[in-house]
Every structure is written in C-alpha cells, then in structure tokens.
Design an enzyme around this catalytic site. Structure first.
Site, PDB file in Angstrom:
ATOM      1  N   ASP A  14       0.799  -1.235   0.000  1.00 50.80           N
ATOM      2  CA  ASP A  14       0.000   0.000   0.000  1.00 50.80           C
ATOM      3  C   ASP A  14       0.826   1.277   0.000  1.00 50.80           C
ATOM      4  OD1 ASP A  14      -2.291  -1.633   0.245  1.00 50.80           O
ATOM      5  OD2 ASP A  14      -1.910  -1.795   2.390  1.00 50.80           O
ATOM      6  N   LYS A  17       2.667   1.710  -5.208  1.00 50.79           N
ATOM      7  CA  LYS A  17       3.368   1.140  -6.379  1.00 50.79           C
ATOM      8  C   LYS A  17       2.602   1.439  -7.659  1.00 50.79           C
ATOM      9  CE  LYS A  17       3.252  -3.040  -4.683  1.00 50.79           C
ATOM     10  NZ  LYS A  17       2.926  -2.794  -3.279  1.00 50.79           N
ATOM     11  N   GLY A  18       1.277   1.398  -7.547  1.00 53.87           N
ATOM     12  CA  GLY A  18       0.435   1.636  -8.724  1.00 53.87           C
ATOM     13  C   GLY A  18       0.719   2.992  -9.348  1.00 53.87           C
ATOM     14  N   GLY A  43      -4.160  -4.801  -3.968  1.00 60.20           N
ATOM     15  CA  GLY A  43      -5.097  -3.816  -4.493  1.00 60.20           C
ATOM     16  C   GLY A  43      -4.312  -2.618  -4.973  1.00 60.20           C
ATOM     17  N   HIS A  44      -4.327  -2.381  -6.260  1.00 56.47           N
ATOM     18  CA  HIS A  44      -3.621  -1.233  -6.829  1.00 56.47           C
ATOM     19  C   HIS A  44      -4.631  -0.133  -7.083  1.00 56.47           C
ATOM     20  CE1 HIS A  44       0.204  -2.880  -7.189  1.00 56.47           C
ATOM     21  NE2 HIS A  44       0.419  -2.796  -8.481  1.00 56.47           N
ATOM     22  N   GLN A 176       2.151  -6.505  -2.595  1.00 54.76           N
ATOM     23  CA  GLN A 176       2.461  -6.461  -1.165  1.00 54.76           C
ATOM     24  C   GLN A 176       3.785  -5.712  -0.945  1.00 54.76           C
ATOM     25  OE1 GLN A 176       1.432  -9.907  -2.332  1.00 54.76           O
ATOM     26  NE2 GLN A 176      -0.527  -8.908  -2.166  1.00 54.76           N
ATOM     27  N   THR A 191       2.766 -12.503   3.871  1.00 54.11           N
ATOM     28  CA  THR A 191       2.008 -13.108   2.797  1.00 54.11           C
ATOM     29  C   THR A 191       2.771 -14.361   2.338  1.00 54.11           C
ATOM     30  OG1 THR A 191       0.796 -12.629   0.760  1.00 54.11           O
ATOM     31  CG2 THR A 191       3.031 -11.722   0.919  1.00 54.11           C
ATOM     32  N   GLY A 251     -11.076  -3.063   2.589  1.00 59.28           N
ATOM     33  CA  GLY A 251     -11.700  -1.925   3.262  1.00 59.28           C
ATOM     34  C   GLY A 251     -11.328  -1.803   4.726  1.00 59.28           C
ATOM     35  N   ARG A 252     -10.406  -2.681   5.203  1.00 54.47           N
ATOM     36  CA  ARG A 252     -10.018  -2.608   6.620  1.00 54.47           C
ATOM     37  C   ARG A 252      -9.180  -1.358   6.882  1.00 54.47           C
ATOM     38  NH1 ARG A 252      -6.862  -8.104   7.490  1.00 54.47           N
ATOM     39  NH2 ARG A 252      -6.318  -7.660   5.337  1.00 54.47           N
ATOM     40  N   ARG A 254      -6.140   0.628   8.110  1.00 53.83           N
ATOM     41  CA  ARG A 254      -4.727   0.298   8.270  1.00 53.83           C
ATOM     42  C   ARG A 254      -4.189   0.909   9.551  1.00 53.83           C
ATOM     43  NH1 ARG A 254      -3.979   2.431   2.238  1.00 53.83           N
ATOM     44  NH2 ARG A 254      -4.706   0.595   1.111  1.00 53.83           N
ATOM     45  N   ASP A 282       2.153  14.714   1.566  1.00 56.48           N
ATOM     46  CA  ASP A 282       1.056  15.659   1.818  1.00 56.48           C
ATOM     47  C   ASP A 282       0.317  15.353   3.118  1.00 56.48           C
ATOM     48  OD1 ASP A 282       0.498  13.356   0.229  1.00 56.48           O
ATOM     49  OD2 ASP A 282      -1.527  14.092  -0.150  1.00 56.48           O
TER      50      ASP A 282
HETATM   51  P1  IMP Z   1      -2.638 -12.675   2.555  1.00 57.29           P
HETATM   52  O1  IMP Z   1      -1.624 -12.164   1.586  1.00 57.29           O
HETATM   53  O2  IMP Z   1      -4.050 -12.408   2.136  1.00 57.29           O
HETATM   54  O3  IMP Z   1      -2.385 -14.102   2.920  1.00 57.29           O
HETATM   55  O4  IMP Z   1      -2.460 -11.837   3.912  1.00 57.29           O
HETATM   56  C1  IMP Z   1      -1.256 -11.884   4.682  1.00 57.29           C
HETATM   57  C2  IMP Z   1      -0.907 -10.526   5.254  1.00 57.29           C
HETATM   58  O5  IMP Z   1      -0.553  -9.663   4.174  1.00 57.29           O
HETATM   59  C3  IMP Z   1      -2.062  -9.805   5.960  1.00 57.29           C
HETATM   60  O6  IMP Z   1      -1.512  -9.000   6.990  1.00 57.29           O
HETATM   61  C4  IMP Z   1      -2.656  -8.927   4.873  1.00 57.29           C
HETATM   62  O7  IMP Z   1      -3.364  -7.824   5.385  1.00 57.29           O
HETATM   63  C5  IMP Z   1      -1.388  -8.509   4.163  1.00 57.29           C
HETATM   64  N1  IMP Z   1      -1.597  -8.143   2.760  1.00 57.29           N
HETATM   65  C6  IMP Z   1      -1.846  -8.948   1.713  1.00 57.29           C
HETATM   66  N2  IMP Z   1      -1.937  -8.245   0.576  1.00 57.29           N
HETATM   67  C7  IMP Z   1      -1.722  -6.970   0.904  1.00 57.29           C
HETATM   68  C8  IMP Z   1      -1.661  -5.763   0.143  1.00 57.29           C
HETATM   69  O8  IMP Z   1      -1.771  -5.728  -1.088  1.00 57.29           O
HETATM   70  N3  IMP Z   1      -1.422  -4.619   0.849  1.00 57.29           N
HETATM   71  C9  IMP Z   1      -1.243  -4.622   2.183  1.00 57.29           C
HETATM   72  N4  IMP Z   1      -1.270  -5.724   2.931  1.00 57.29           N
HETATM   73  C10 IMP Z   1      -1.513  -6.884   2.289  1.00 57.29           C
HETATM   74 MG    MG Z   2      -2.505  -2.119  -2.123  1.00 55.23          MG
END
Ligand code: IMP
Ligand code: MG
Length: 334
Positions: A14, A17-18, A43-44, A176, A191, A251-252, A254, A282
């Site tokens: 997050d 990168k996008g 999620g990009h 990630q 991950t 939507g969680r 951070r 910013d």
């Molecule tokens: P998983 O990749 O869904 O197995 O999740 C493992 C950990 O990586 C968790 O803490 C997720 O919230 C985090 N995570 C997975 N993908 C992303 C991402 O794209 N951005 C931020 N955190 C991520």
């Molecule tokens: Mg993301």
C-alpha cells in the site's frame, strides 16, 4: 537485449506502487508490464485520466496499451480476473489483446478462498485464498493456468515471450511489500509469496537483465493484519484519517506508525534499490508533524525540509543520490 526495471514496495504494501508504475509507463518505453507475485490480495489504486481504478490482478501497463502479464510467480483467481477485465472495459480501458497470463501461474480455487476466509484470521489475511493456493503449489497438488480452458486465450510461455522479442523492456511490478515477504517479513505475519526484487527474476527474467529497482515507501508506515502495530497516540489516528488509510481490497482500516529508518535501509539493501519514491508527504504536511524512528529512538523534525534532508543524507550512504529520490505529495504524480 532484454532489460528489466522493478518496482518493489519497501514496507508493508500500500505504499503506492500503482502510482509509480503509472508514472513509469508514461515516460518509459516498456514493451511489457509484469506482475511478479501475489494474487488478488493485492489492491492497486490508480488514478487514470481523472478516474479512480482499483485493480487486483492486472498490471498498470494496460492503462497505456502496453502488453500486461500476470507472471508465473503469481496465483490467479479466474473469477476476479474476468471481473476486472469487465471493470476496465466499462471504464474505457481497452483490454483486448493486451492481457496475458503465464501458463505456469497457479490458480486460486473456490476451495482456497473458503479455507482462507475460515482460517486466515490469525494472521489477518485478506481472505482471498492466496496462502492456500501457494501451499498447494509447493505441495505439488496445485492447478495451473494452463489447466483452465477459459484462460486459454490469455496464456503465454514467458521464456518464449522474453526471448522472441528483439528488445524487450520489462517493467516488473511487485505486490504487497518487503515487510510482508515470506522470507524477510515478520513471520508468520506475512504473505505467501516472494515480494522482493529477486522475486521478479523468478518469472523467467535473467539476473543480468536487471537495470533499475524503484523502491516505493510511504513517509510514514501502515500495516493491515492482526498483529499490533500502531502505538498509542492521537497523531496516528489522524494519519490514518487524513491519509484515507483503508485497504483497497478489504476496506479494513490500516494501522499507522512513523517510518522506521533501519527497516528502510534493510529493504533498500536487500532489494538492490536504485531509486526511491516516498509517497504521501502531503499527509504529514496536513497534520503538521515530522518524525521517524532511527536506531529505536524517535527523531522529530521542525519541518518537511529538515526531515527530507535527514533522509537524503542517509540514503546517500547507501549509494542513492538525491537526484534519484522523490518526495511525492500528490495522488497522481510522483
Ligand atoms: P494474505 O496475503 O491475504 O495471505 O495476507 C497476509 C498478510 O498480508 C495480511 O496482513 C494482509 O493484510 C497482508 N496483505 C496482503 N496483501 C496486501 C496488500 O496488497 N497490501 C497490504 N497488505 C496486504
Ligand atoms: Mg494495495
């Protein structure tokens, strides 16, 4: 000649990168954009021609008509894949003949998703089936893209692709981040894939093709998942509010903290970073607080200029000159 540039997130995902991919696609002469790891846990968020798009599988190259590949290091959920194609087409982004899937990429099945939703809570996974899909890949019981008839029109052999083009110029974007890497992250709160720049090379790209590695960080840190990350203090909630720190996938909210200099140095070293982008400057500007952790102590700065000066000086000792460091305070530009 084959040339590879990599975009890697230096923190916990997050970091934007996008946006960096979007910027590089605009100015570069890339022949391919490759997603090199992860699944639709990513999620990009991309702002393109004034519109906001969120993609999970498909790399940013598609916005510029550059052939975009989901690599062999990825796991793919076909349901999400087709949903995304539809979303892009509806948003006015042509996808026909521009999107490819490595035939040896692995598949996220409905079973993987159900299992992740049931058991991923301990780590706080995104519940998208990522972990179970990689487990089956390494357990040698997985399903590959080439086993799915619906995906046949998109399949490619990465070896043939890299080697058949006279001058392939590949932009490899990671998913990630380094702090979530299966080997280098804070295990088990990680991950299941290789998020490092080395992970890009696992997609059939020879090491000697590697040119630039763009490391992307935030000027503060965020993390989504179940471990405790955010310290006490009102400033951190403010960071999250002003920075709109909600996951693009789930939507969680951070968790936030100041940037950690030693973690950043480690990430820069291991990923062989040549350029660094610090995003969301910013946000600190708006809350009017400038600080980071250095050697386990909080260091506060009077203003933006002092903090940037400190960072630039430290990165110089890692071989990164000021001209390759970007401080971005905009959603659309770096
Ligand atoms: P998983 O990749 O869904 O197995 O999740 C493992 C950990 O990586 C968790 O803490 C997720 O919230 C985090 N995570 C997975 N993908 C992303 C991402 O794209 N951005 C931020 N955190 C991520
Ligand atoms: Mg993301």
């Amino acid at each position: 000649m084959l040339k590879t540039d990599v975009i890697v997130d230096l923190q916990y995902g997050d970091c934007g990168k996008g946006k960096v991919a979007h910027f590089l696609c605009q100015r570069g002469s890339y022949t391919h954009v490759l997603r090199y790891n992860g699944g639709c846990n990513a999620g990009h968020t991309i702002f393109h021609k004034g519109k906001k798009f969120i993609t999970h599988h498909i790399p940013a190259g598609v916005f510029f008509g550059i052939p975009s590949i989901i690599g062999s290091g990825c796991v793919l959920d076909p349901v999400q894949f087709f949903r995304e194609i539809e979303m892009l087409e509806k948003g006015g982004v042509p996808t026909k003949g521009k999107i490819f899937i490595a035939e040896n990429a692995h598949i996220i099945t409905a079973k993987h998703k159900a299992e992740d939703r049931k058991r991923g809570g301990k780590i706080g996974t995104t519940g998208r089936g990522n972990g179970p899909a990689y487990r089956d890949k390494y357990g040698r019981t997985g399903v590959r893209a080439k086993d799915i008839p619906r995906l046949r029109p998109y399949l490619i052999d990465l070896y043939k692709e890299w080697c058949s083009k006279k001058n392939a110029n590949v932009l490899a974007e990671g998913a990630q981040g380094f702090g979530l890497d299966i080997d280098w992250g804070d295990y088990p709160f990680v991950t299941s894939s290789h998020c490092t720049s080395a992970g890009a090379l696992l997609n059939g790209l020879p090491p000697k093709s590697l040119a630039n590695v763009w490391g992307v960080a935030k000027i503060y840190e965020t993390y989504v998942g179940s471990k405790k990350f955010q310290p006490a203090g009102r400033v951190f909630n403010k960071m999250a509010d002003v920075g709109e720190e909600f996951g693009a996938t789930t939507g969680r909210r951070r968790q936030t903290n100041w940037m950690n200099m030693q973690n950043l140095e480690r990430a820069i070293f291991i990923n062989g970073v040549t350029h660094v982008v610090f995003n969301k400057v910013d946000v600190l500007k708006e809350i009017g607080a400038w600080a980071l952790y250095d050697k386990e102590k909080k260091v506060s700065f009077k203003n933006e200029k002092d903090m940037q000066g400190f960072i630039v000086k430290r990165l110089k000792t890692l071989g990164i000159p000021k001209s390759r460091i970007y401080f971005s305070a905009s959603k659309e530009r770096i």
